[in-house]
Design a protein around this motif. Structure first.
Motif, PDB file in Angstrom:
ATOM      1  N   PRO A 225     -29.599 -48.793  98.417  1.00 47.51           N
ATOM      2  CA  PRO A 225     -28.044 -49.265  97.829  1.00 47.51           C
ATOM      3  C   PRO A 225     -27.478 -48.432  97.217  1.00 47.51           C
ATOM      4  O   PRO A 225     -27.986 -47.473  96.940  1.00 47.51           O
ATOM      5  CB  PRO A 225     -28.894 -50.810  97.111  1.00 47.51           C
ATOM      6  CG  PRO A 225     -30.379 -50.463  96.688  1.00 47.51           C
ATOM      7  CD  PRO A 225     -30.762 -49.214  97.197  1.00 47.51           C
ATOM      8  N   GLN A 226     -26.359 -48.052  97.051  1.00 47.91           N
ATOM      9  CA  GLN A 226     -25.007 -47.206  96.577  1.00 47.91           C
ATOM     10  C   GLN A 226     -25.110 -47.924  95.429  1.00 47.91           C
ATOM     11  O   GLN A 226     -25.531 -49.452  94.822  1.00 47.91           O
ATOM     12  CB  GLN A 226     -23.840 -48.121  97.329  1.00 47.91           C
ATOM     13  CG  GLN A 226     -22.587 -47.322  96.268  1.00 47.91           C
ATOM     14  CD  GLN A 226     -22.959 -46.001  96.353  1.00 47.91           C
ATOM     15  OE1 GLN A 226     -23.505 -45.142  95.406  1.00 47.91           O
ATOM     16  NE2 GLN A 226     -21.782 -45.227  96.902  1.00 47.91           N
ATOM     17  N   ARG A 227     -25.626 -46.712  94.406  1.00 42.21           N
ATOM     18  CA  ARG A 227     -25.398 -47.094  92.206  1.00 42.21           C
ATOM     19  C   ARG A 227     -24.035 -47.972  92.522  1.00 42.21           C
ATOM     20  O   ARG A 227     -22.846 -47.688  93.228  1.00 42.21           O
ATOM     21  CB  ARG A 227     -25.334 -45.694  92.130  1.00 42.21           C
ATOM     22  CG  ARG A 227     -26.753 -44.854  92.637  1.00 42.21           C
ATOM     23  CD  ARG A 227     -27.581 -45.782  92.011  1.00 42.21           C
ATOM     24  NE  ARG A 227     -28.979 -44.784  92.212  1.00 42.21           N
ATOM     25  CZ  ARG A 227     -29.796 -44.838  92.934  1.00 42.21           C
ATOM     26  NH1 ARG A 227     -30.168 -45.360  93.689  1.00 42.21           N
ATOM     27  NH2 ARG A 227     -30.524 -43.535  92.520  1.00 42.21           N
ATOM     28  N   PRO A 228     -24.284 -48.944  91.845  1.00 41.83           N
ATOM     29  CA  PRO A 228     -23.227 -49.792  91.542  1.00 41.83           C
ATOM     30  C   PRO A 228     -21.836 -48.484  90.322  1.00 41.83           C
ATOM     31  O   PRO A 228     -22.133 -47.952  90.545  1.00 41.83           O
ATOM     32  CB  PRO A 228     -23.391 -50.382  90.209  1.00 41.83           C
ATOM     33  CG  PRO A 228     -24.251 -49.644  89.809  1.00 41.83           C
ATOM     34  CD  PRO A 228     -24.615 -49.084  90.585  1.00 41.83           C
ATOM     35  N   ALA A 229     -20.767 -48.890  90.792  1.00 44.65           N
ATOM     36  CA  ALA A 229     -19.350 -48.398  90.214  1.00 44.65           C
ATOM     37  C   ALA A 229     -18.786 -48.320  89.041  1.00 44.65           C
ATOM     38  O   ALA A 229     -19.132 -46.871  88.519  1.00 44.65           O
ATOM     39  CB  ALA A 229     -18.231 -49.210  90.755  1.00 44.65           C
TER      40      ALA A 229
END
Length: 458
Positions: A225-229
């Motif tokens: 998963p992409q790291r949260p902004a």
């Protein structure tokens, strides 16, 4: 070239060979080469290579026509060549561009591994790389690692002919050099190995001619998963910051040309009139707040801030380290750009915070400590999730545009500011408790009320 069963050939990765009666086409976009008028033995050799690696004898190398073809293809960089000691692989020369002519084998100064040669492991195993080489030297036999310690190829316990071939291939690939020549020439002495390797690895060139493993590939999309902004908040109550009136600033701010021309680096500050919390809040709001967040069709969060960021990932974070700011207790804080708030990270008496402040004394006049140190960190995974090869280079570019944004905003506010070319990354990690591979310090700036000393011209 020595042609025995101790030499194995293969089409280099990415090359496709299309055979037709009496001819063939070699493809490795954007390059291609047509081979016409092939003998039956040559055509069969290409068909054998299409099936996988093959030794010289399997390719019928006793045929002069096949020998000529192998020389031609290897000389043009279409083949990778593996050198063996009996049935044991020693190393492979894997080209990614056209090889130069082999250097002469006459006597000359003793060569050792060039200071630019890098040894590392990748998914295919151990490899020697040189930033300006035309090939990789892939190591299969650990005896060859003794070369890194300065061993001569003749000391590896191999037949003299193989030792000579290793030395010749290392020289041909540019992996060895005369150390005296490298040290005496300004151009080679001025570059460090990591700088040159990083430069070549993060730019397009002979190694990288397609976008398969370069740039915004989104390679991690199906695995991680992409790291949260929004960075997870530090514990403790947030300190809400005031927001400036942007409408009023549009009317009263100095013109862009004036700000650009007036921008200077300031190395002397007036501690009798320290920067205020209100000024810090305005600086952060105007330079680095998160204005909005968009969500892409695949669910990625793309913030908008006053400065640009490749791919809209905005991985940078700001940490004010306060020695003296009117209205704000000393200590290290994190700026939450989404909430426009500060949260305490480490107290002023923290050893790490003291170290961070002391590192600035080399930048300021008379070894003074700053009113405010503004550290820039990168949550590297935000960029590395998508970008290959250029991820860290992009991070540094983002640091540059953020620094300029802070410079110009501070100039418009009549604050003093100076960027540092270094900072204490170990102290940052100690103060934040962050895993350096997750979040690392990549920039540093000093801010405050300018003193009476003339400002520098940089």
């Amino acid at each position: 070239m020595i042609r025995t069963d101790d030499t194995r050939y293969a089409l280099r990765p990415g090359v496709t060979c299309l055979t037709v009666p009496g001819g063939a086409v070699l493809l490795n976009p954007p390059h291609n080469e047509k081979l016409a008028g092939l003998t039956p033995a040559q055509s069969q050799a290409l068909k054998t290579l299409n099936q996988g690696p093959a030794t010289a004898s399997a390719l019928a190398a006793e045929s002069d026509s096949v020998t000529t073809l192998l020389d031609r293809l290897a000389g043009a960089g279409w083949l990778e060549v593996t050198v063996r000691d009996g049935d044991r692989d020693l190393y492979t020369l894997r080209p990614f561009s056209t090889p130069p002519a082999r250097p002469s084998t006459g006597d000359g100064p003793r060569t050792v591994l060039s200071k630019f040669t890098v040894i590392h492991r990748d998914p295919d195993g151990l490899v020697l790389e040189h930033p300006t080489s035309w090939c990789d030297f892939r190591v299969h036999d650990p005896r060859l690692l003794a070369l890194a310690a300065g061993a001569d190829p003749t000391e590896l316990g191999l037949p003299e002919s193989l030792s000579a071939r290793i030395a010749a291939d290392l020289r041909w690939g540019g992996f060895t050099a005369d150390p005296a020549a490298e040290d005496l020439d300004f151009t080679t002495r001025s570059w460090s190995a990591p700088d040159l390797w990083f430069h070549r690895r993060s730019t397009l060139g002979s190694r990288t001619v397609t976008w398969d493993n370069f740039g915004p590939t989104a390679w991690a999309k199906d695995e991680f998963p992409q790291r949260p902004a929004h960075r997870p908040a530090y514990p403790g109550a947030p300190i809400a910051l005031t927001a400036p009136d942007l409408g009023a600033l549009r009317a009263t701010d100095p013109a862009l040309t004036a700000v650009l021309e007036d921008r200077r680096s300031c190395r002397s500050f007036d501690d009798a009139r320290p920067i205020t919390l209100t000024q810090l809040a305005e600086l952060l709001y105007r330079s680095a707040r998160t204005r909005s967040v968009e969500t892409s069709p695949d669910g990625a969060e793309l913030p908008s801030r006053p400065y640009p960021s490749g791919g809209g990932v905005h991985e940078l974070e700001l940490y004010p380290v306060v020695r003296t700011v009117e209205g704000l207790a000393a200590g290290m804080y994190h700026y939450d750009s989404f909430e426009h708030a500060l949260r305490l990270v480490a107290p002023a008496d923290s050893i790490a915070v003291q170290r961070l402040l002391r590192t600035t004394t080399a930048t300021l006049a008379n070894g003074a400590e700053p009113q405010l140190l503004l550290l820039i960190s990168a949550r590297a995974g935000r960029v590395m999730w998508s970008y290959k090869s250029v991820a860290y280079a992009n991070i540094l570019k983002h640091v540059g545009v953020l620094m300029q944004t802070l410079y110009l905003t501070a100039t418009a506010m009549r604050l003093g500011v100076v960027a540092q070319g270094f900072s204490d990354t170990a102290a940052f990690t100690a103060a934040t408790g962050a895993d350096e591979l997750e979040e690392c310090n990549v920039g540093s700036m000093i801010l405050g009320t300018p003193g009476d000393r003339p400002r520098t011209t940089d």
